[in-house]
Motif scaffolding. Structure first.
Motif, PDB file in Angstrom:
ATOM      1  N   ALA A   1     103.385  25.045  17.587  1.00  0.00           N
ATOM      2  CA  ALA A   1     102.420  23.952  17.707  1.00  0.00           C
ATOM      3  C   ALA A   1     102.633  23.180  19.000  1.00  0.00           C
ATOM      4  O   ALA A   1     101.668  22.736  19.640  1.00  0.00           O
ATOM      5  N   ARG A   2     103.867  23.032  19.415  1.00  0.00           N
ATOM      6  CA  ARG A   2     104.175  22.336  20.671  1.00  0.00           C
ATOM      7  C   ARG A   2     103.627  23.110  21.874  1.00  0.00           C
ATOM      8  O   ARG A   2     103.014  22.528  22.769  1.00  0.00           O
ATOM      9  N   ILE A   3     103.844  24.435  21.874  1.00  0.00           N
ATOM     10  CA  ILE A   3     103.323  25.260  22.957  1.00  0.00           C
ATOM     11  C   ILE A   3     101.801  25.160  23.021  1.00  0.00           C
ATOM     12  O   ILE A   3     101.211  24.999  24.101  1.00  0.00           O
ATOM     13  N   SER A   4     101.159  25.287  21.871  1.00  0.00           N
ATOM     14  CA  SER A   4      99.694  25.228  21.827  1.00  0.00           C
ATOM     15  C   SER A   4      99.184  23.873  22.291  1.00  0.00           C
ATOM     16  O   SER A   4      98.184  23.799  23.024  1.00  0.00           O
ATOM     17  N   LEU A   5      99.848  22.807  21.887  1.00  0.00           N
ATOM     18  CA  LEU A   5      99.401  21.475  22.276  1.00  0.00           C
ATOM     19  C   LEU A   5      99.487  21.295  23.791  1.00  0.00           C
ATOM     20  O   LEU A   5      98.559  20.765  24.416  1.00  0.00           O
ATOM     21  N   ILE A   6     100.593  21.720  24.391  1.00  0.00           N
ATOM     22  CA  ILE A   6     100.741  21.586  25.843  1.00  0.00           C
ATOM     23  C   ILE A   6      99.623  22.337  26.558  1.00  0.00           C
ATOM     24  O   ILE A   6      99.003  21.819  27.502  1.00  0.00           O
TER      25      ILE A   6
ATOM     26  N   ALA B   1      96.520  20.718  28.832  1.00  0.00           N
ATOM     27  CA  ALA B   1      96.304  21.158  30.207  1.00  0.00           C
ATOM     28  C   ALA B   1      94.892  21.713  30.394  1.00  0.00           C
ATOM     29  O   ALA B   1      94.214  21.397  31.382  1.00  0.00           O
ATOM     30  N   ALA B   2      94.430  22.538  29.445  1.00  0.00           N
ATOM     31  CA  ALA B   2      93.086  23.103  29.545  1.00  0.00           C
ATOM     32  C   ALA B   2      92.019  22.019  29.444  1.00  0.00           C
ATOM     33  O   ALA B   2      91.017  22.043  30.177  1.00  0.00           O
ATOM     34  N   ALA B   3      92.219  21.050  28.543  1.00  0.00           N
ATOM     35  CA  ALA B   3      91.253  19.958  28.414  1.00  0.00           C
ATOM     36  C   ALA B   3      91.216  19.111  29.681  1.00  0.00           C
ATOM     37  O   ALA B   3      90.142  18.646  30.113  1.00  0.00           O
TER      38      ALA B   3
ATOM     39  N   ARG C   1     101.629  15.799  34.104  1.00  0.00           N
ATOM     40  CA  ARG C   1     102.879  15.730  33.345  1.00  0.00           C
ATOM     41  C   ARG C   1     102.899  14.496  32.440  1.00  0.00           C
ATOM     42  O   ARG C   1     103.340  14.570  31.286  1.00  0.00           O
ATOM     43  N   LYS C   2     102.447  13.381  32.959  1.00  0.00           N
ATOM     44  CA  LYS C   2     102.443  12.149  32.161  1.00  0.00           C
ATOM     45  C   LYS C   2     101.501  12.276  30.971  1.00  0.00           C
ATOM     46  O   LYS C   2     101.811  11.804  29.867  1.00  0.00           O
ATOM     47  N   VAL C   3     100.347  12.914  31.190  1.00  0.00           N
ATOM     48  CA  VAL C   3      99.396  13.091  30.089  1.00  0.00           C
ATOM     49  C   VAL C   3      99.992  13.992  29.004  1.00  0.00           C
ATOM     50  O   VAL C   3      99.890  13.702  27.808  1.00  0.00           O
ATOM     51  N   ILE C   4     100.642  15.083  29.418  1.00  0.00           N
ATOM     52  CA  ILE C   4     101.267  15.989  28.442  1.00  0.00           C
ATOM     53  C   ILE C   4     102.383  15.278  27.686  1.00  0.00           C
ATOM     54  O   ILE C   4     102.520  15.420  26.463  1.00  0.00           O
ATOM     55  N   ALA C   5     103.183  14.511  28.413  1.00  0.00           N
ATOM     56  CA  ALA C   5     104.277  13.776  27.765  1.00  0.00           C
ATOM     57  C   ALA C   5     103.730  12.799  26.721  1.00  0.00           C
ATOM     58  O   ALA C   5     104.325  12.636  25.644  1.00  0.00           O
ATOM     59  N   MET C   6     102.604  12.147  27.020  1.00  0.00           N
ATOM     60  CA  MET C   6     101.972  11.257  26.029  1.00  0.00           C
ATOM     61  C   MET C   6     101.572  12.030  24.784  1.00  0.00           C
ATOM     62  O   MET C   6     101.785  11.584  23.654  1.00  0.00           O
ATOM     63  N   GLY C   7     101.001  13.225  24.991  1.00  0.00           N
ATOM     64  CA  GLY C   7     100.573  14.024  23.848  1.00  0.00           C
ATOM     65  C   GLY C   7     101.729  14.460  22.973  1.00  0.00           C
ATOM     66  O   GLY C   7     101.603  14.484  21.743  1.00  0.00           O
ATOM     67  N   LEU C   8     102.856  14.791  23.578  1.00  0.00           N
ATOM     68  CA  LEU C   8     104.014  15.219  22.797  1.00  0.00           C
ATOM     69  C   LEU C   8     104.583  14.090  21.948  1.00  0.00           C
ATOM     70  O   LEU C   8     105.283  14.338  20.968  1.00  0.00           O
TER      71      LEU C   8
ATOM     72  N   LEU D   1      92.441  28.660  36.981  1.00  0.00           N
ATOM     73  CA  LEU D   1      93.515  27.754  36.584  1.00  0.00           C
ATOM     74  C   LEU D   1      93.791  27.832  35.082  1.00  0.00           C
ATOM     75  O   LEU D   1      94.947  27.837  34.646  1.00  0.00           O
ATOM     76  N   THR D   2      92.743  27.897  34.273  1.00  0.00           N
ATOM     77  CA  THR D   2      92.945  28.003  32.831  1.00  0.00           C
ATOM     78  C   THR D   2      93.556  29.357  32.473  1.00  0.00           C
ATOM     79  O   THR D   2      94.243  29.484  31.455  1.00  0.00           O
ATOM     80  N   ASN D   3      93.327  30.383  33.303  1.00  0.00           N
ATOM     81  CA  ASN D   3      93.965  31.678  33.081  1.00  0.00           C
ATOM     82  C   ASN D   3      95.480  31.558  33.217  1.00  0.00           C
ATOM     83  O   ASN D   3      96.230  32.142  32.426  1.00  0.00           O
ATOM     84  N   LEU D   4      95.951  30.787  34.195  1.00  0.00           N
ATOM     85  CA  LEU D   4      97.387  30.579  34.345  1.00  0.00           C
ATOM     86  C   LEU D   4      97.955  29.831  33.145  1.00  0.00           C
ATOM     87  O   LEU D   4      99.042  30.144  32.661  1.00  0.00           O
ATOM     88  N   VAL D   5      97.208  28.843  32.671  1.00  0.00           N
ATOM     89  CA  VAL D   5      97.637  28.095  31.484  1.00  0.00           C
ATOM     90  C   VAL D   5      97.743  29.035  30.283  1.00  0.00           C
ATOM     91  O   VAL D   5      98.720  29.015  29.528  1.00  0.00           O
TER      92      VAL D   5
END
Length: 480
Positions: A178-183, A187-189, A75-82, A462-466
């Motif tokens: 773009a926000r959806i794709s970035l999240i 997560a996949a990365a 969550r923290k990593v995603i928040a940084m990206g946003l 896991l990437t399938n769920l993402v």
């Protein structure tokens, strides 16, 4: 002075007249949303039409990403990206730019009133003067004016305003997409980095085991208890493991660089995943919902629909071009030779210059423009339908994979357990002198491959769920 006091009153009446004349509707055709060119539902855990998924489940689009990604570190990593991602920043600026463009187009519906004051000073020679003597002329003027205001009798400006509005809304949907794709990309990365780190750790452990085995065979070879073939085979295994360590080390470094680029900043070491094991059970399962109509909520589909609405509005502007255009120009003010007499009685001035442009012959230009507008609308319809079909396929593909990945993971884990037992038996038989060490090396090689396979299938799961969460439009909502 009394006439000057009438200036605001007359100007107000003129503006009221202008506003009343533009209260007409546009000539744009009525908008009807095209029917979705896809089946109405998905079969549960499959990519073909059939029985819908179980009810009582929340749509992915209604699940905030903080509720979907349950790992606090992720969550923290995603928040940084946003916050730091540059592509998302550009998308936000594009929204602001489109909003400003819309305000510019909308302002065309309102008369623009300008105040102007001017002074003119000149000397006329005696030859130009009626008195026969050179004279100095001073002129002072002040006034309010409406310049080039078009009466939107047939909705041309309204249609252009509507098109600009839809472009603004489409840009906003592009930002959400773009926000959806970035999240999902972050997560996949993150998951890929976790898997490669686990594979690197597995390769290092395997290399260590292979080196110990090689040293043992080397001693036995020196004592004449092992053949050179066994020695060279053990050496081959060591070098193969060393190659894997170097390869996975490179992949881990590249994965970290990719994650940093997506986030837009250096991710702290304590926020990087140690292995894929840490990510297990951090993603909450979701179902696709009851109907494929949920795809109409995806930002990219909404963006395509906004573009379609914009082209539909543009048809109204093209139709209005067949009708007359009336433009008003007017001003009220005061003028005097002396500054002190600028607002005195008798100094008032006014000007009113309406014009009309009536199309008669243009060699088919207006007809061609209308045809272009209608074709643009038809193209937008096809693109809107293609966006829905693409969204449906993305969901279907992830459901197909989801329906098989659990079975694949169970089979891969069973394969790992079987090869592990085979390896232990091969070691016992070698220790008792029943089999050669080549059988042990072959079993060890199979076990290593099976262990890598488990990591790969877990990453796929896991990437399938993402991917499913992203395909269903999840990731826009944020916890309050």
């Amino acid at each position: 002075m009394q006439r000057i006091q009438r200036i605001p009153i007359v100007l107000s009446l003129m503006l009221s007249l202008c506003g009343g004349l533009v209260g007409c509707s546009t000539l744009a055709p009525s908008y009807n949303r095209p029917a979705a060119p896809v089946p109405t539902s998905w079969q549960k855990d499959a990519g073909v039409p059939g029985e819908p998924a179980a009810s009582g489940q929340q749509d992915a689009a209604d699940i905030p990403w903080q509720d979907f990604y349950l790992n606090p570190r992720l969550r923290k990593v995603i928040a940084m990206g946003l916050v730091h991602n540059r592509d998302l920043r550009v998308a936000a600026l594009n929204v602001e730019r489109a909003q400003a463009q819309y305000r510019i187009q909308r302002s065309e519906l309102v008369p623009k009133v300008d105040a102007e004051g001017a002074g003119n000073f000149q000397r006329q020679p005696a030859d130009f003067s009626s008195s026969g003597e050179a004279e100095k002329i001073h002129q002072y003027t002040v006034g309010l004016g409406v310049t080039s205001y078009e009466l939107d009798l047939f909705g041309r400006l309204r249609s252009l305003k509507d098109q600009a509005l839809e472009e603004y809304l489409a840009t906003g949907q592009a930002q959400r997409s773009a926000r959806i794709s970035l999240i999902a990309q972050i997560a996949a990365a993150d998951l890929t980095l976790a898997a490669d780190r686990e594979l690197l750790q597995l390769a290092e452990e395997t290399m260590k085991t292979q080196e110990e085995s090689y040293r043992l065979i080397q001693k036995r070879f020196e004592l004449g208890a092992s053949s050179e073939l066994e020695l060279r085979e053990a050496q081959t295994q060591v070098e193969s493991a060393r190659v894997d360590v170097a390869r996975f080390s490179t992949q881990v470094a590249q994965d970290e660089d990719s994650l940093n680029l997506l986030v837009g900043a250096q991710v702290p070491a304590d926020l990087l995943p140690a292995s894929l094991t840490d990510e297990v059970a951090t993603l909450e399962g979701i179902t696709p919902g009851l109907s494929s109509e949920i795809l109409l909520r995806r930002p990219d589909v909404l963006q395509a629909e906004n573009v379609l609405k914009g082209y539909n509005a543009n048809i109204g502007a093209a139709r209005a071009a067949y009708f007359p255009r009336i433009v008003l120009v007017g001003s009220l003010g005061s003028g005097s030779k002396e500054l002190s007499g600028l607002f005195s009685t008798g100094s008032g001035s006014w000007a009113f210059a309406p014009s009309i442009d009536l199309p008669i012959f243009d060699a088919g230009a207006r007809a061609a423009q209308l045809q272009v507008a209608e074709i643009d609308r038809d193209i937008a319809i096809a693109q809107y339908e293609k966006a829905i079909q693409t969204a449906f396929r993305e969901v279907a593909d992830t459901l197909v994979q989801r329906g098989n990945v659990e079975r694949q993971l169970a089979a891969q884990q069973a394969l790992r357990e079987a090869t592990e037992k085979r390896y232990l038996l091969a070691r016992e038989r070698y220790a008792k002198g029943v089999d050669s060490h080549l059988a042990v090396l072959d079993a060890q090689r199979s076990l290593y491959s099976a262990q890598q396979g488990v990591v790969g299938v877990r990453l796929t799961r896991l990437t399938n769920l993402v991917s499913l969460y992203k395909a269903l439009g999840g990731g826009v909502k944020t916890e309050n």
